[in-house]
Design a protein around this motif. Structure first.
Motif, PDB file in Angstrom:
ATOM      1  N   UNK A  94       0.852  -1.188   0.000  1.00 38.00           N
ATOM      2  CA  UNK A  94       0.000   0.000   0.000  1.00 38.00           C
ATOM      3  C   UNK A  94       0.887   1.236   0.000  1.00 38.00           C
ATOM      4  N   UNK A  95       0.611   2.158  -0.924  1.00 38.42           N
ATOM      5  CA  UNK A  95       1.367   3.399  -1.025  1.00 38.42           C
ATOM      6  C   UNK A  95       0.470   4.561  -0.628  1.00 38.42           C
ATOM      7  N   UNK A  96       1.026   5.497   0.108  1.00 36.25           N
ATOM      8  CA  UNK A  96       0.250   6.628   0.631  1.00 36.25           C
ATOM      9  C   UNK A  96       0.910   7.929   0.204  1.00 36.25           C
ATOM     10  N   UNK A  97       0.085   8.872  -0.239  1.00 31.58           N
ATOM     11  CA  UNK A  97       0.627  10.173  -0.644  1.00 31.58           C
ATOM     12  C   UNK A  97      -0.349  11.249  -0.217  1.00 31.58           C
ATOM     13  N   UNK A  98       0.166  12.282   0.436  1.00 29.90           N
ATOM     14  CA  UNK A  98      -0.699  13.366   0.898  1.00 29.90           C
ATOM     15  C   UNK A  98      -0.165  14.700   0.408  1.00 29.90           C
ATOM     16  N   UNK A  99      -1.046  15.551  -0.051  1.00 28.96           N
ATOM     17  CA  UNK A  99      -0.631  16.871  -0.521  1.00 28.96           C
ATOM     18  C   UNK A  99      -0.780  17.884   0.601  1.00 28.96           C
ATOM     19  N   UNK A 100      -0.270  19.068   0.358  1.00 29.34           N
ATOM     20  CA  UNK A 100      -0.362  20.129   1.357  1.00 29.34           C
ATOM     21  C   UNK A 100      -1.806  20.569   1.583  1.00 29.34           C
ATOM     22  N   UNK A 110       1.090  -4.621  -6.371  1.00 25.79           N
ATOM     23  CA  UNK A 110       1.757  -5.819  -5.899  1.00 25.79           C
ATOM     24  C   UNK A 110       3.166  -5.462  -5.433  1.00 25.79           C
ATOM     25  N   UNK A 111       3.943  -6.472  -5.055  1.00 19.74           N
ATOM     26  CA  UNK A 111       5.185  -6.182  -4.360  1.00 19.74           C
ATOM     27  C   UNK A 111       6.290  -5.655  -5.260  1.00 19.74           C
ATOM     28  N   UNK A 112       6.093  -5.727  -6.573  1.00 12.30           N
ATOM     29  CA  UNK A 112       7.180  -5.343  -7.464  1.00 12.30           C
ATOM     30  C   UNK A 112       7.380  -3.846  -7.587  1.00 12.30           C
ATOM     31  N   UNK A 113       6.479  -3.048  -7.057  1.00 12.50           N
ATOM     32  CA  UNK A 113       6.580  -1.602  -7.220  1.00 12.50           C
ATOM     33  C   UNK A 113       7.342  -1.003  -6.052  1.00 12.50           C
ATOM     34  N   UNK A 114       8.535  -0.444  -6.272  1.00 16.00           N
ATOM     35  CA  UNK A 114       9.335   0.009  -5.132  1.00 16.00           C
ATOM     36  C   UNK A 114       8.825   1.314  -4.514  1.00 16.00           C
ATOM     37  N   UNK A 115       8.604   2.304  -5.356  1.00 19.24           N
ATOM     38  CA  UNK A 115       8.259   3.600  -4.788  1.00 19.24           C
ATOM     39  C   UNK A 115       7.283   4.328  -5.701  1.00 19.24           C
ATOM     40  N   UNK A 116       6.068   4.445  -5.249  1.00 18.84           N
ATOM     41  CA  UNK A 116       5.043   5.030  -6.105  1.00 18.84           C
ATOM     42  C   UNK A 116       4.852   6.510  -5.846  1.00 18.84           C
ATOM     43  N   UNK A 117       5.713   7.127  -5.071  1.00 20.54           N
ATOM     44  CA  UNK A 117       5.473   8.512  -4.682  1.00 20.54           C
ATOM     45  C   UNK A 117       5.387   9.428  -5.902  1.00 20.54           C
ATOM     46  N   UNK A 118       6.298   9.228  -6.849  1.00 19.31           N
ATOM     47  CA  UNK A 118       6.262  10.076  -8.042  1.00 19.31           C
ATOM     48  C   UNK A 118       4.990   9.862  -8.842  1.00 19.31           C
ATOM     49  N   UNK A 119       4.579   8.610  -8.920  1.00 24.65           N
ATOM     50  CA  UNK A 119       3.361   8.290  -9.669  1.00 24.65           C
ATOM     51  C   UNK A 119       2.157   8.968  -9.023  1.00 24.65           C
ATOM     52  N   UNK A 120       2.071   8.849  -7.705  1.00 26.37           N
ATOM     53  CA  UNK A 120       0.923   9.442  -7.021  1.00 26.37           C
ATOM     54  C   UNK A 120       0.973  10.964  -7.115  1.00 26.37           C
ATOM     55  N   UNK A 121       2.162  11.506  -7.063  1.00 22.06           N
ATOM     56  CA  UNK A 121       2.287  12.942  -7.211  1.00 22.06           C
ATOM     57  C   UNK A 121       1.807  13.387  -8.583  1.00 22.06           C
ATOM     58  N   UNK A 122       2.151  12.597  -9.581  1.00 22.20           N
ATOM     59  CA  UNK A 122       1.690  12.924 -10.927  1.00 22.20           C
ATOM     60  C   UNK A 122       0.197  12.791 -11.082  1.00 22.20           C
TER      61      UNK A 122
END
Lengths: 168, 143
Positions: A94-100, A110-122
């Motif tokens: 589970x990836x979490x992203x919060x904006x200001x 699934x487990x193969x995704x290391x860091x989704x922060x950029x994706x969620x930011x986009x």
């Protein structure tokens, strides 16, 4: 330096360096506003439902993430900068992203995704801001009713280099 | 790379052992409350992960990470739970925690001085292996 374009930018950025081989996938995605209302829910590859109504599921997701963030911050052995980012189990992440502004985006992959922060930011900057915030017909704080947003988000997720309709 | 601290709980939620190596910020509550919060929250997180899982679960919750540290969780079939906070450089501590468990369980269970089953294991041999083991493991992971 990668330029940012809707839809294909993830492919440009991840294409050469992504570990292609195992099938990887996005299961589902939630977008909440600062009050806890679920603005959007998208599902691509979910094999098991939660067993509760969607309304309860959204409340549980929001409430639990709120508690987890509070817990992480309290129990942190170091001074925190950003806070909770992801958790993983033996099967999904589970990836979490919060904006200001308090918009929260939660994505299960699934487990193969290391860091989704950029994706969620986009997703926030090129999709949410462009199609919702700048849309005079969309009332912020209610469930998003923009078909254009849903379609674009769906296309964006399907265009991600690690997306596959079938989970590993 | 570093290990910040480590908790060991039994199946009832009693904290059997707490070790600290590199903690810059305390929780602001008493140790007793901290242990209860840690155990209770991990219980809730595991239940939540299992309920909201988009797939059928096999093992369950393993780790979470923030921008500064990572928490690793390991549970045995007997209900012993080991929780370790490390920095972000440690990818998968499952083997480490399993080793800690096997080292500790041999030292604790076979020691005639230690009380059983639930009170904290006070024998000195129990206290030292996790410290030295954790430090040696953390050093072995340094690049």
């Amino acid at each position: 330096m990668a330029t940012r374009r809707t839809g294909l930018c993830g492919y440009q950025r991840y294409g050469r360096n992504s570990r292609v081989g195992a099938l990887m996938t996005v299961h589902n995605l939630y977008i909440f506003d600062r009050n806890g209302s679920c603005l959007h829910y998208g599902e691509w590859n979910r094999k098991k439902q939660a067993g509760i109504s969607k309304e309860e599921e959204f409340k549980l997701m929001y409430g639990m993430l709120f508690s987890i963030r509070s817990f992480c911050s309290k129990m942190s052995p170091l001074d925190m900068k950003d806070g909770f980012l992801t958790f993983q189990t033996s099967k999904y992440k589970l990836h979490y992203y919060e904006t200001a502004t308090g918009i929260k985006i939660i994505m299960n992959t699934d487990l193969g995704v290391p860091n989704a922060k950029d994706i969620l930011h986009q997703i926030y900057s090129t999709l949410y801001v462009e199609y919702i915030v700048k849309n005079p017909l969309c009332v912020l704080g209610e469930q998003l009713s923009s078909d254009l947003f849903s379609t674009r988000l769906d296309l964006y997720i399907r265009a991600l280099p690690f997306f596959s309709p079938r989970a590993a």
